[in-house]
Design a protein around this motif. Structure first.
Motif, mmCIF file in Angstrom:
data_model
loop_
_atom_site.group_PDB
_atom_site.id
_atom_site.type_symbol
_atom_site.label_atom_id
_atom_site.label_comp_id
_atom_site.label_asym_id
_atom_site.label_seq_id
_atom_site.Cartn_x
_atom_site.Cartn_y
_atom_site.Cartn_z
ATOM 1 N N GLN A 116 2.512 -2.557 -27.377
ATOM 2 C CA GLN A 116 3.752 -1.418 -26.656
ATOM 3 C C GLN A 116 2.196 0.224 -26.193
ATOM 4 O O GLN A 116 1.687 0.137 -24.638
ATOM 5 N N SER A 117 1.281 -0.597 -26.629
ATOM 6 C CA SER A 117 -0.419 0.909 -26.276
ATOM 7 C C SER A 117 -0.975 -0.534 -25.371
ATOM 8 O O SER A 117 -1.185 -0.101 -24.462
ATOM 9 N N PHE A 118 -1.097 -1.417 -25.277
ATOM 10 C CA PHE A 118 -2.100 -2.608 -24.201
ATOM 11 C C PHE A 118 -0.440 -1.945 -22.654
ATOM 12 O O PHE A 118 -1.405 -1.601 -21.894
ATOM 13 N N LEU A 119 0.521 -2.234 -23.260
ATOM 14 C CA LEU A 119 1.541 -2.005 -21.677
ATOM 15 C C LEU A 119 1.163 -0.392 -21.894
ATOM 16 O O LEU A 119 1.605 -0.321 -20.510
ATOM 17 N N SER A 120 0.860 0.261 -22.258
ATOM 18 C CA SER A 120 0.815 1.742 -21.664
ATOM 19 C C SER A 120 -0.494 1.839 -20.729
ATOM 20 O O SER A 120 -0.709 2.736 -19.551
ATOM 21 N N VAL A 121 -1.180 1.340 -21.480
ATOM 22 C CA VAL A 121 -2.884 1.344 -20.247
ATOM 23 C C VAL A 121 -2.778 1.391 -18.993
ATOM 24 O O VAL A 121 -3.220 1.029 -17.921
ATOM 25 N N CYS A 122 -1.819 -0.222 -19.296
ATOM 26 C CA CYS A 122 -1.384 -1.169 -17.443
ATOM 27 C C CYS A 122 -0.380 -0.591 -17.110
ATOM 28 O O CYS A 122 -0.845 0.176 -15.892
ATOM 29 N N MET A 123 0.084 0.726 -17.313
ATOM 30 C CA MET A 123 1.221 1.231 -17.004
ATOM 31 C C MET A 123 0.843 2.217 -15.824
ATOM 32 O O MET A 123 0.715 2.620 -15.150
ATOM 33 N N GLY A 124 -0.799 3.122 -17.011
ATOM 34 C CA GLY A 124 -1.043 4.009 -16.393
ATOM 35 C C GLY A 124 -2.149 4.026 -15.305
ATOM 36 O O GLY A 124 -2.476 4.756 -14.495
ATOM 37 N N TRP A 125 -2.887 2.966 -15.291
ATOM 38 C CA TRP A 125 -3.574 2.797 -14.470
ATOM 39 C C TRP A 125 -2.391 2.092 -12.842
ATOM 40 O O TRP A 125 -3.237 2.741 -12.045
ATOM 41 N N GLY A 126 -1.808 1.550 -13.654
ATOM 42 C CA GLY A 126 -1.329 1.266 -12.356
ATOM 43 C C GLY A 126 -0.431 1.999 -11.458
ATOM 44 O O GLY A 126 0.247 2.482 -10.076
ATOM 45 N N ALA A 127 0.407 3.459 -12.277
ATOM 46 C CA ALA A 127 1.069 4.129 -11.162
ATOM 47 C C ALA A 127 -0.070 5.261 -10.952
ATOM 48 O O ALA A 127 0.098 6.080 -9.409
ATOM 49 N N GLY A 128 -1.651 5.324 -11.899
ATOM 50 C CA GLY A 128 -2.324 6.027 -10.705
ATOM 51 C C GLY A 128 -2.623 5.124 -9.709
ATOM 52 O O GLY A 128 -2.772 6.244 -8.709
ATOM 53 N N ALA A 129 -3.081 3.586 -9.276
ATOM 54 C CA ALA A 129 -3.125 3.014 -8.079
ATOM 55 C C ALA A 129 -2.625 3.735 -7.281
ATOM 56 O O ALA A 129 -2.654 3.709 -6.166
ATOM 57 N N ALA A 130 -0.577 4.504 -7.659
ATOM 58 C CA ALA A 130 0.458 4.332 -6.720
ATOM 59 C C ALA A 130 0.646 5.189 -6.352
ATOM 60 O O ALA A 130 0.271 5.527 -4.867
ATOM 61 N N PHE A 131 -0.302 6.285 -6.906
ATOM 62 C CA PHE A 131 0.395 7.735 -6.651
ATOM 63 C C PHE A 131 -0.932 8.013 -6.078
ATOM 64 O O PHE A 131 -1.399 9.015 -4.962
ATOM 65 N N GLY A 132 -2.475 7.694 -6.270
ATOM 66 C CA GLY A 132 -3.405 7.787 -5.543
ATOM 67 C C GLY A 132 -3.670 7.508 -3.575
ATOM 68 O O GLY A 132 -3.494 7.952 -2.924
ATOM 69 N N ILE A 133 -2.402 6.196 -3.448
ATOM 70 C CA ILE A 133 -2.550 5.572 -2.564
ATOM 71 C C ILE A 133 -0.984 5.725 -1.455
ATOM 72 O O ILE A 133 -1.035 6.153 -0.363
ATOM 73 N N TRP A 134 -0.076 6.249 -3.015
ATOM 74 C CA TRP A 134 0.367 7.368 -1.763
ATOM 75 C C TRP A 134 0.757 8.198 -0.932
ATOM 76 O O TRP A 134 1.034 8.919 0.245
ATOM 77 N N SER A 135 -0.657 9.068 -1.893
ATOM 78 C CA SER A 135 -1.180 10.473 -1.383
ATOM 79 C C SER A 135 -2.060 10.264 -0.160
ATOM 80 O O SER A 135 -2.007 11.786 0.374
ATOM 81 N N SER A 136 -2.108 9.535 -0.015
ATOM 82 C CA SER A 136 -3.929 9.335 0.936
ATOM 83 C C SER A 136 -3.127 8.530 1.788
ATOM 84 O O SER A 136 -4.158 8.065 3.373
ATOM 85 N N ALA A 137 -2.284 7.353 1.377
ATOM 86 C CA ALA A 137 -2.566 6.758 2.923
ATOM 87 C C ALA A 137 -1.974 6.491 3.920
ATOM 88 O O ALA A 137 -2.574 6.746 5.092
ATOM 89 N N SER A 138 -1.217 8.033 3.908
ATOM 90 C CA SER A 138 -1.083 8.232 5.853
ATOM 91 C C SER A 138 -1.778 8.840 6.309
ATOM 92 O O SER A 138 -1.893 8.789 7.948
ATOM 93 N N ILE A 139 -3.297 9.114 5.632
ATOM 94 C CA ILE A 139 -4.314 9.919 6.544
ATOM 95 C C ILE A 139 -5.489 8.901 6.365
ATOM 96 O O ILE A 139 -5.699 8.561 7.493
ATOM 97 N N SER A 140 -5.551 8.501 5.880
ATOM 98 C CA SER A 140 -6.857 7.154 4.952
ATOM 99 C C SER A 140 -6.202 6.028 5.543
ATOM 100 O O SER A 140 -7.853 5.190 5.101
#
Length: 365
Positions: A116-140
């Motif tokens: 479950q610790s490794f899954l946390s790492v995977c989920m954290g990086w995946g969430a960061g990628a998703a939120f980062g794209i959501w915040s900038s996709a409409s502009i850049s």
């Protein structure tokens, strides 16, 4: 009494004359107040104009900066949370162990590695990628990755000047995001290292940048990063291909990238950390160089250059090449242009050969 005087309407409104004030003076006063208000508005607009001009000119790079910063905040924070949380001196109860590059942390008991610790790492990086794209996709466009921007430059006609701005903004965003997380976990890192100001490489530097496992040779590291980045770009081009009938709505693209990053991290992160993003490694590496020294760059004959930088760029171009070769139908790719030219020439030669054959038969007849 004269009735005409009684019928005269009485003006009860407080005009300037009834108040005993000169009319011209009152009008001048109102004009002055109005002018002062106008000057205040103009001066405020003039003060904000440079900032507005800056935002308007660099709006897209600023969006890339923000998106990449969000990616690194989520990703490096989950690395710190899982790894440092396994130390009982830091957390009263064990929070799990980061399995990615765990061999670089000598103080961690590797028998405590939890799925479950490794899954946390995977989920954290995946969430960061998703939120980062959501915040900038409409502009850049939500690249948040120099490898993605390079593919758009070489395969989709992205302007070179924008490419340079994007890469600088992405690297700066990664640097800033990792620096913020380092500031939050600075004291816990000192406890993990065993002393205030003690910093080791790989050690806790691997919380922010990627390092290979000890048994990995340079060639395997390079091709591991090439493979995972090629897969990522293949997915990115697939879900953003507007010519494809199966392409999802643009609002769902970040969610699909979330799934892709989680899956690719789960499949490839053990041996090299699966950077998949040159800015994700280079930005934090610049940050760690401030606190950990130049060893973060010289480690294993400049591993940082050959694997998470060159390996990721080559992997991105590889994934884009195979996508355009096998699936893409647009005419803006150099791959599809080359294929179209080859196909256009081949039927022409066949038709000419058939015409020559028919001419020979007619002559014989």
């Amino acid at each position: 009494m004269d009735d005409s005087l009684d019928r005269t309407p009485v003006n009860l409104s407080p005009t300037a004359s009834t108040l005993g004030l000169p009319v011209l003076h009152l009008q001048a006063t109102n004009t002055t107040v109005t002018n002062n208000a106008t000057l205040n508005v103009v001066s405020h607009d003039q003060a904000s104009k440079p900032l507005d001009d800056f935002r308007r000119r660099f709006r897209r790079p600023l969006a890339e900066f923000t998106g990449t910063m969000i990616l690194l905040i989520f990703g490096t924070a989950v690395d710190c949370q899982v790894t440092l949380g396994s130390n009982r001196a830091i957390a009263g109860a064990e929070k799990g162990v980061r399995t990615v590059q765990a061999s670089s942390l000598q103080s961690i008991d590797k028998s405590n590695v939890l799925p479950q610790s490794f899954l946390s790492v995977c989920m954290g990086w995946g969430a960061g990628a998703a939120f980062g794209i959501w915040s900038s996709a409409s502009i850049s466009g939500g690249h948040i990755n120099p490898a993605v921007t390079l593919v758009h430059l070489l395969f989709r006609g992205f302007p070179l000047s924008d490419f340079i701005q994007y890469v600088i903004a992405q690297t700066a965003g990664a640097f800033t995001g990792s620096l913020l997380v380092y500031g939050i976990y600075n004291q816990a890192i000192s406890v993990q290292e065993g002393g205030l100001g003690v910093r080791t490489t790989p050690g806790t530097a691997s919380l922010f940048v990627t390092f290979p496992l000890d048994f990995m040779n340079a060639a395997t590291c390079f091709f591991s990063e090439l493979m995972v980045t090629a897969m990522l770009l293949f997915v990115v081009l697939t879900v953003t291909d507007r010519r494809s009938a199966a392409a999802p709505p643009s609002t769902l693209v970040p969610l699909i990238i979330f799934v892709a990053v989680v899956a690719l991290t789960a499949c490839f992160a053990l041996q090299t950390g699966a950077a998949m993003n040159p800015a994700r490694d280079f930005g934090p590496r610049l940050m760690t160089a401030i606190f950990y020294g130049r060893n973060v760059f010289t480690y294993r004959n400049h591993y940082w250059l050959w694997t998470p930088i060159i390996g990721d760029f080559v992997g991105a171009l590889t994934g884009a090449f195979f996508y355009d070769l096998l699936i893409y139908t647009g005419d803006d790719s150099p791959v599809t242009k080359f294929i179209s030219k080859c196909l256009d020439r081949r039927p022409k030669r066949n038709i000419d050969a058939r015409l020559e054959t028919m001419s020979d038969v007619d002559q014989k007849v």
